[in-house]
Design a protein around this motif. Structure first.
Motif, mmCIF file in Angstrom:
data_model
loop_
_atom_site.group_PDB
_atom_site.id
_atom_site.type_symbol
_atom_site.label_atom_id
_atom_site.label_comp_id
_atom_site.label_asym_id
_atom_site.label_seq_id
_atom_site.Cartn_x
_atom_site.Cartn_y
_atom_site.Cartn_z
ATOM 1 N N GLU A 104 0.750 -1.030 0.186
ATOM 2 C CA GLU A 104 -0.007 0.050 0.138
ATOM 3 C C GLU A 104 0.921 1.396 -0.095
ATOM 4 N N LEU A 105 1.853 1.278 0.657
ATOM 5 C CA LEU A 105 3.059 2.370 0.926
ATOM 6 C C LEU A 105 3.564 2.712 -0.543
ATOM 7 N N ASP A 106 4.117 1.439 -1.152
ATOM 8 C CA ASP A 106 4.744 1.344 -2.481
ATOM 9 C C ASP A 106 3.527 2.086 -3.585
ATOM 10 N N SER A 107 2.210 1.737 -3.079
ATOM 11 C CA SER A 107 1.520 2.318 -4.474
ATOM 12 C C SER A 107 1.442 3.732 -4.480
ATOM 13 N N MET A 108 1.610 4.423 -3.221
ATOM 14 C CA MET A 108 1.664 5.992 -3.307
ATOM 15 C C MET A 108 2.488 6.377 -4.240
ATOM 16 N N VAL A 109 1.899 7.548 -4.803
ATOM 17 C CA VAL A 109 2.761 8.456 -5.866
ATOM 18 C C VAL A 109 3.908 8.897 -5.423
ATOM 19 N N GLY A 110 5.106 8.800 -5.915
ATOM 20 C CA GLY A 110 6.304 9.614 -5.528
ATOM 21 C C GLY A 110 6.655 8.923 -4.387
ATOM 22 N N LEU A 111 7.363 10.035 -3.539
ATOM 23 C CA LEU A 111 7.788 9.697 -2.013
ATOM 24 C C LEU A 111 8.969 8.720 -1.839
ATOM 25 N N ASN A 118 8.562 18.266 -1.973
ATOM 26 C CA ASN A 118 7.248 18.560 -2.952
ATOM 27 C C ASN A 118 7.135 17.419 -4.181
ATOM 28 N N TYR A 119 5.708 17.200 -4.472
ATOM 29 C CA TYR A 119 5.559 16.359 -5.865
ATOM 30 C C TYR A 119 6.177 17.179 -7.000
ATOM 31 N N SER A 120 6.658 16.467 -7.929
ATOM 32 C CA SER A 120 6.904 17.201 -9.153
ATOM 33 C C SER A 120 5.699 17.157 -10.021
ATOM 34 N N PRO A 121 6.130 18.164 -11.463
ATOM 35 C CA PRO A 121 4.675 18.138 -11.987
ATOM 36 C C PRO A 121 4.426 16.753 -12.666
ATOM 37 N N GLU A 122 5.317 15.789 -13.071
ATOM 38 C CA GLU A 122 4.721 14.586 -13.450
ATOM 39 C C GLU A 122 4.067 13.664 -12.305
ATOM 40 N N GLU A 123 4.527 13.723 -11.072
ATOM 41 C CA GLU A 123 3.709 12.957 -10.057
ATOM 42 C C GLU A 123 2.547 13.544 -9.689
ATOM 43 N N LEU A 124 2.420 15.107 -9.910
ATOM 44 C CA LEU A 124 0.943 15.678 -9.709
ATOM 45 C C LEU A 124 -0.153 15.303 -11.056
ATOM 46 N N VAL A 125 0.389 15.047 -11.795
ATOM 47 C CA VAL A 125 -0.518 14.523 -13.033
ATOM 48 C C VAL A 125 -0.929 13.117 -12.643
ATOM 49 N N ARG A 126 -0.114 12.300 -12.198
ATOM 50 C CA ARG A 126 -0.297 10.964 -12.045
ATOM 51 C C ARG A 126 -1.324 11.127 -10.805
ATOM 52 N N ILE A 127 -1.156 12.034 -9.674
ATOM 53 C CA ILE A 127 -2.172 11.884 -8.575
ATOM 54 C C ILE A 127 -3.527 12.319 -9.153
ATOM 55 N N VAL A 128 -3.592 13.223 -10.288
ATOM 56 C CA VAL A 128 -4.834 13.690 -10.760
ATOM 57 C C VAL A 128 -5.370 12.217 -11.766
#
Length: 557
Positions: free
Chosen positions: A292-299, A467-477
Motif C-alpha cells: 500500500e505504501l509503495d502504491s503511493m505516488v512519488g515519495l 514537494n511532488y514533481s509536475p509529473e507526479e501531480l499529473v499521476r495523482i490527478v
C-alpha cells in the motif's frame, strides 16, 4: 446467536453496556460502539461475548471513579475482545468460577489486581496490564496466558496459587515492585518462552509445594535472585537464561528438587515469546501494508526511510524472540515537509505497520492540532493533552502543524509550551505504548524540537517529504479520475503538466491538495459544459474530462 448493540447515539440501541447485559440470554454477543463508557459491569450465571462494533476501534470501559471492579463475573463465561478497561482502587476484572477469555485488551488500575480469577479457567492473548497492585492472579484454575505484557505493577506481576496450572507463554513481565512471577500453594504452571525483568525482588519465586515447569525463559536485571525454589518444591528449569540478577542467579533451597537442564553450547538461540515462523507479527499484513505504501505516488525517499524503520523493527522482534539483546528504539517520528505531501497518509500506514508487527497493540490513529491540545487557562492544557494522548495509546498520535505549539498565539500564558512539556513526560512514561508523529514545515519543526530539551531525545528520526514533481501531480490527478470513474481526454495530461510546472513552489503551494482542488474544479467545469448540451450526454461524455474543461479552470497555455 443473538447480537445486541450498545450505542448512546443510535436510536433503538442500548445506551449502556449494563442495560444490554440485563437483557442477554446465553451465548449472546454484545457489540459496543466506539467511545468511553463510565460504568462497571456485572454478570452472573450467563455466557456472553463483548466485542467492538467497529473493528480496530477503541471501546473504553472506565470505572476509575467507582469503588467496584470494572468487570465482576460469577458462575458464567465472559469473552472480551479489544477493550480498554480502567479501574480505581479495585480489581479491573474479578471472576469467580468463570470461563474468562480476553483478547487484545488493555487493563489498568490505581490499586488492585488487573485480573483476579478463582475457579473456572482463563484465556488471555495479547493483553497488557499496567499500573495495578498485581498483574494477573490465577487461583485453582487452568488456562492459557499467551503473548501478554505486564508493566509497572506495584507488587507481583503474575501469581499462580492453590493448584492452578495455566500455561504461560511468550509473556513479558517488567517493572514489578516485588516478584515477576510468584508460584505458591501447590501451583503447577508451565512457564515457557517468557521474559521477566526489572523486578524489585526476585524474578520467579516458587514456594509451598509447587511444581512449575520453567522452560526457555529469560530472567534478567532483577534486584533479587533470578529464580528461587523453596523447600519441598519440585518441577523443572530448562534452558533458561538468567543474567544480571541478585546472587545466586538460581537459588535452590535444601529439600527442593527441581530438575535443572542448562542449554548446550551448540544449542539454537533461546526463544523468548512466539517461536513460530510468524514471530515478530503478521507477516502477510506487513507485506500488504508495505505494498500500500509503495502504491503511493512519488515519495521515493520517504518509502525508503519507512522500509528501513520497519526492517529494523522486524529484525529486532526476531532477535527478541530468539533471546538476543535488543537495543532501545523509539517509534516517535518527525514528518517534515509542505502540506499535501502525504504525511497523514503515511502516518496511518506506519501505525498499521507497527500494529501488524506486534509493536503496538492497535493500529488506532488520532490526528490532533494545537486547538485539540491547548486549553484556555493554566492546567486546562495538561488535561486536554493528556486526554488526547490517552485516546491514541496503543496506536499513533499525529500532531499536525506541531510547530504551532512552540509559538505564543496571543496574549496570556504560553499554554502551547505547557502542552509540549506534558507530551514529553507522557512519551517517556508510555514509550512502548504509542508512536507520536509531529508534522509540519521543515524549518518550523526545528523550532519545535528546540522548545523542550526532552523533545530531541524523544524524536530521534526526521523523515523529509519533498514537494511532488509536475509529473507526479499529473499521476495523482489521473488516480483521482480513476477512483471517481473519470478518464482524461486527449491533450489533457499535457495541459495539466504545463500547469503544474508553472506553479510557484512557495509556502502556499499545496501539492496533492492543489491537485485535488484542480480536479474538483475541472469536474465542475465539465458538469457546466454538459448541462448546456440540450440533450442527455452519452456514457463516454459523462466519464471524460476534456481539454476545454481544464482550460476553463486554468486558462489557455
Amino acid at each position: 446467536m443473538r447480537t445486541l448493540l450498545v450505542s448512546p447515539q443510535q436510536r433503538g440501541a442500548y445506551t449502556t453496556i449494563g442495560d444490554a447485559l440485563a437483557a442477554v440470554t446465553d451465548d449472546s454477543v454484545i457489540a459496543v460502539a466506539p467511545g468511553t463508557y463510565a460504568e462497571a459491569i456485572y454478570l452472573t450465571g450467563k455466557r456472553v461475548r463483548l466485542v467492538s462494533a467497529e473493528p480496530r476501534s477503541t471501546v473504553t470501559l472506565d470505572a476509575s471513579m467507582l469503588p467496584h471492579p470494572t468487570v465482576s463475573v460469577r458462575d458464567g463465561a465472559l469473552a472480551l475482545e479489544g477493550f480498554v478497561l480502567r479501574a480505581g482502587d479495585a480489581p479491573v476484572i474479578s471472576a469467580r468460577h468463570t470461563r474468562l477469555s480476553l483478547a487484545s485488551c488493555e487493563l489498568s488500575a490505581g490499586f488492585g489486581p488487573g485480573v483476579d480469577l478463582a475457579g473456572g479457567s482463563i484465556e488471555m492473548r495479547k493483553c497488557t496490564v499496567t499500573g495495578a497492585q498485581y498483574g494477573i492472579v490465577v487461583e485453582d484454575a487452568p488456562g492459557t496466558i499467551d503473548g501478554c505484557q505486564i508493566d509497572d505493577v506495584a507488587e507481583d506481576g503474575i501469581i499462580v496459587r492453590i493448584g492452578a496450572d495455566p500455561v504461560i507463554t511468550g509473556t513479558v513481565v517488567r517493572g514489578c515492585g516485588r516478584r515477576g512471577i510468584y508460584v505458591y500453594q501447590f501451583g503447577k504452571p508451565t512457564i515457557e518462552g517468557c521474559e521477566v525483568a526489572q523486578t524489585g525482588d526476585a524474578g520467579i519465586v516458587v514456594a509451598h509445594q509447587s511444581t512449575p515447569a520453567i522452560r526457555r525463559c529469560w530472567v534478567h536485571d532483577t534486584q533479587g535472585v533470578g529464580v528461587s525454589f523453596a523447600r519441598g518444591c519440585a518441577g523443572a528449569v530448562e534452558e533458561c537464561r538468567i543474567e544480571n540478577t541478585g546472587v545466586p542467579a538460581l537459588d535452590i533451597a535444601d529439600g527442593a528438587t527441581p530438575t535443572v537442564i542448562t542449554a548446550r553450547p551448540d544449542a539454537p538461540p533461546l526463544t523468548i515469546g512466539d517461536a513460530s515462523p510468524s514471530a515478530g507479527g503478521d507477516a502477510e499484513a506487513v507485506e500488504q501494508l508495505l505494498a500500500e505504501l509503495d502504491s503511493m505516488v512519488g515519495l521515493a525517499g520517504v518509502k525508503d526511510e519507512v522500509r528501513a524503520l520497519i526492517d529494523e523493527i522486524q529484525v529486532n522482534e526476531w532477535r527478541r524472540s530468539a533471546g538476543l539483546a535488543v537495543g532501545g528504539m523509539s517509534h516517535h517520528l518527525v514528518f517534515a515537509g509542505a502540506p499535501g505531501t502525504g504525511k497523514t497518509t503515511v502516518a496511518r500506514v506506519y501505525g498499521k505497520l507497527l500494529a501488524a508487527l506486534g509493536v503496538l497493540p492497535k493500529g488506532a490513529f488520532k490526528e490532533v492540532s494545537r486547538r485539540d491540545l491547548v486549553g484556555q487557562y493554566l492546567g486546562h492544557t495538561a488535561e486536554k493533552t493528556s486526554a488526547a494522548f490517552e485516546e491514541a495509546r496503543g496506536g499513533v498520535l499525529f500532531i499536525d502543524e506541531a510547530y504551532t505549539l512552540s509559538r505564543s498565539m496571543g496574549s496570556g500564558g504560553d499554554f502551547g509550551q505547557e502542552s509540549i512539556d506534558t507530551l514529553v513526560k507522557l512519551m517517556e512514561d508510555h514509550r512502548h505504548e504509542i508512536a507520536v508523529i509531529a508534522a509540519g514545515y521543515t524549518g518550523e519543526m526545528d523550532e519545535f524540537i528546540s522548545a523542550n530539551p526532552g523533545l530531541a531525545s524523544r524524536f530521534t528520526k526526521t523523515i523529509v517529504f519533498e514537494n511532488y514533481s509536475p509529473e507526479e501531480l499529473v499521476r495523482i490527478v489521473r488516480r483521482m479520475c480513476a477512483e471517481d470513474d473519470y478518464v482524461l481526454g486527449g491533450q489533457v495530461e499535457a495541459a495539466l503538466l504545463r500547469h503544474f510546472a508553472a506553479i510557484e513552489r512557495d509556502a502556499n503551494f499545496g501539492n496533492a491538495r492543489d491537485a485535488r482542488k484542480l480536479f474538483e474544479s475541472v469536474r465542475k467545469a465539465q458538469a457546466q459544459r454538459l448541462r448546456v448540451l440540450g440533450r442527455r450526454p452519452s456514457l463516454d461524455e459523462l466519464r471524460t474530462l476534456e481539454l476545454a474543461d481544464v482550460e476553463a479552470v486554468v486558462g489557455v497555455s
